[in-house]
Design an enzyme around this catalytic site. Structure first.
Site, PDB file in Angstrom:
ATOM      1  N   GLY A  33       0.286  -0.254   5.374  1.00 42.26           N
ATOM      2  CA  GLY A  33       0.339  -1.173   6.389  1.00 42.26           C
ATOM      3  C   GLY A  33      -0.776  -2.006   7.111  1.00 42.26           C
ATOM      4  N   GLY A  34      -1.401  -2.265   6.527  1.00 38.78           N
ATOM      5  CA  GLY A  34      -2.492  -3.307   6.498  1.00 38.78           C
ATOM      6  C   GLY A  34      -3.275  -3.216   7.575  1.00 38.78           C
ATOM      7  N   GLU A  82      -6.314  -8.731  -3.648  1.00 34.91           N
ATOM      8  CA  GLU A  82      -7.248  -7.840  -2.809  1.00 34.91           C
ATOM      9  C   GLU A  82      -8.717  -8.548  -2.297  1.00 34.91           C
ATOM     10  OE1 GLU A  82      -6.416  -5.753  -0.918  1.00 34.91           O
ATOM     11  OE2 GLU A  82      -6.060  -3.764  -1.810  1.00 34.91           O
ATOM     12  N   THR A 117       0.645  -1.617  -0.430  1.00 31.66           N
ATOM     13  CA  THR A 117       0.171  -0.100   0.092  1.00 31.66           C
ATOM     14  C   THR A 117       0.830   1.481   0.086  1.00 31.66           C
ATOM     15  OG1 THR A 117      -1.377  -1.018   1.295  1.00 31.66           O
ATOM     16  CG2 THR A 117      -1.838   1.303   1.297  1.00 31.66           C
TER      17      THR A 117
END
Length: 599
Positions: free
Chosen positions: A499-500, A450, A413
């Protein structure tokens, strides 16, 4: 529709006249005096002052080439949306491990002329043939590492549609001109970063497995890995972006690029079902952001299917949970941990695609619920459970709508922040899922994975997760582009991070760092990361001050896990009374660029 320029906009001078030297830190980029070369800091802080708006413009993003592209657009009179599109088209080329045309994005837009804030949702959608059992093969549920490169994991890309939707509403410069920097860099070459090469090396065994020939040829030419500092060309990306610039987005969603996407997804391993109809039916959606009050300020972030509700909740809960005795920074960090634990528990349980499930969004940020939730004190070593925002004063079955969540989110991301010369602001976070997405490459870009962000597996106790897979549904995301407004409803802070799942913690750290802990933009970005989701508390021990926080929070009874190599990439802009202050997280590549006010 193109919005006419309001009367407060004035013709800008040339870049050469208007780009000033910015240098606060240990490194600078020199020789930056041409229209394509603003002066930047990598990473670091910058300040711009001026009169009129009165703060000029600023861009913070993960790569100096992307910032240069955005600054050039702003200098030509572009809206913050124009600049964000130009910057991200470059990021999709130079940072494909993090985001790109084959992925998704959320763009939060504040438009000063209309005094409105809108969230553009460019999240992927599941193919029409997707179903909750699609990741179960012969009765065995696939693990994340098996799902990651699978064709089944590719959702319908949304970033290009988001570009168009936002530009139609806010664009001030021609669509075709937004992609010139990306085309030039793809044609002439760009310099690889250490981050790019580091991810490449980690994924080498899979990339070179034989299943991903285009990725292998691009990342390992002649079987040898590309290296940091190499100049790389991507003529296929140049052709794709130039066609989008010239022909519009139909070439991507209905033309031969769409056909190539479908063909690539249909190849092994684990061929997917994404179709041309899925691509043709895709639409980016304009949504209301979710906002909550923090003192005299409003924290606004991405609404479902993303998780900005947790970003809005945490500062509000934090303020309600502070006591007169919480005066030291360690005291405040303890409260921050507790606020995170409550908000994460609610987010994990309730948030999914609101077009498919009933998310109690307004109730989660209702002041009465937040006050009630703040009073639910848990011991430091406990794992807080979700609350019931629909009926928190009496028994209710609302919380039993959904089962517990089992979603995993990777960290491929990026985030960028923009304020233009007219006071418009954009906070944009974009992703391809895991680094390099599904590793499936076509037309010069990588396709996402995703679909792995859904909660997989059968219902628990007969009840599905809010984030369960369904046809045409958007997987829940942690991407949380955020704008904080002051008491006069003016932008005060533009922030966000990759960062998830930890994006929520990273972003709220920057908010509290600026608004309560008295930190500069750079100090807030670089402050040790603290993630409190579930039973343990991760504290970044190898950041400056991190070891002492580990010790202090352990002494307070929290189950602390020291962490290293945190994956934050905060890019933020603070509107101070005397100008703009920007910072790029020192954990990743990043750059800050600015223009002073227009004459």
């Amino acid at each position: 529709m193109t919005i006419h320029k309001p009367s407060h906009r004035r013709r800008s001078a040339s870049v050469i006249e208007r780009i000033y030297l910015i240098f606060l830190g240990s490194a600078s980029l020199t020789g930056c005096t041409t229209p394509s070369d603003p002066v930047l800091v990598t990473p670091g802080s910058a300040q711009a002052t001026g009169d009129d708006w009165p703060h000029g413009a600023m861009v913070v993003a993960a790569n100096p080439d992307a910032v240069r592209a955005a600054i050039d657009v702003l200098d030509r009179g572009g809206h913050a949306v124009d600049a964000a599109i130009a910057a991200h088209a470059v990021l999709g080329l130079v940072e494909p491990e993090s985001s790109g045309l084959g992925g998704s994005a959320f763009m939060l837009v504040y438009d000063r002329a209309t005094d409105t804030t809108v969230l553009y949702d460019g999240r992927e959608t599941a193919p029409a043939l997707a179903n909750r059992d699609m990741f179960t093969i012969d009765g065995v549920e696939l693990g994340f590492l098996e799902r990651w490169p699978a064709g089944l994991s590719v959702g319908v890309p949304g970033t290009v549609a988001l570009y168009k939707a936002a530009h139609d509403r806010y664009g001030e410069v021609a669509w075709s001109s937004l992609f010139s920097a990306a085309v030039r860099l793809a044609t002439d070459g760009f310099v690889l970063t250490e981050k790019f090469v580091r991810y490449n090396a980690r994924l080498a065994p899979v990339i070179l497995s034989g299943d991903f020939p285009k990725a292998a040829a691009y990342l390992f030419p002649d079987g040898i890995s590309v290296a940091a500092g190499d100049r790389v060309r991507n003529p296929e990306y140049a052709r794709t972006v130039q066609r989008i610039a010239n022909e519009g987005i139909d070439v991507f969603y209905r033309g031969d690029v769409a056909r190539d996407i479908v063909a690539r997804v249909a190849l092994p391993p684990l061929a997917g079902t994404l179709s041309g109809v899925d691509l043709a039916n895709y639409a980016a959606v304009a949504r209301q952001p979710v906002c909550a009050t923090f003192r005299e300020n409003s924290v606004c972030s991405a609404s479902p299917p993303s998780s900005g509700v947790a970003v809005a909740m945490i500062p509000a809960l934090y303020d309600l949970m502070l006591t007169p005795g919480d005066v030291t920074l360690a005291d405040k960090i303890g409260v921050f941990i507790d606020a995170q634990r409550l908000a994460y528990a609610d987010r994990d349980h309730y948030v999914g695609d609101a077009d498919f499930v009933e998310v109690p969004l307004g109730e989660l940020v209702d002041p009465d619920y937040l006050e009630h939730r703040a009073g639910e004190r848990f011991p430091p070593d406990a794992t807080p459970t979700h609350g019931d925002p629909l009926s928190f004063e009496e028994t209710s079955e609302a919380a039993s709508r959904f089962s517990s969540d089992r979603s995993l989110e990777a960290a491929g991301t990026t985030h960028l922040s923009v304020i233009d010369r007219y006071g418009n602001a954009v906070s944009m976070t974009a992703s391809v899922g895991a680094p390099f997405g599904s590793l499936r490459m076509t037309n010069g870009f990588f396709l996402n994975n995703e679909m792995s962000d859904f909660s997989v597996g059968p219902p628990m106790g007969g009840v599905s997760s809010a984030n369960a897979i369904a046809a045409s549904k958007r997987p829940r995301s942690s991407m949380s582009p955020t704008i904080v407004f002051d008491s006069d409803a003016r932008p005060l802070l533009v922030t966000g991070s990759p960062g998830g799942n930890s994006i929520i913690a990273y972003t709220t750290k920057s908010i509290l760092g600026i608004l309560d802990w008295g930190l500069s933009a750079q100090e807030a970005a670089d402050f040790p990361n603290i993630i409190a989701r579930g039973e343990s508390v991760l504290i970044e021990a190898d950041a400056t001050g991190g070891a002492s926080l580990v010790e202090a929070m352990t002494a307070r009874g929290y189950r602390v896990t020291p962490s290293s190599g945190e994956n934050s990439g905060l890019h933020l802009i603070v509107v101070r009374h005397d100008g703009l202050e920007g910072a790029a997280d020192s954990r990743r590549p990043g750059a800050v660029g600015r223009l002073p006010p227009a004459d």
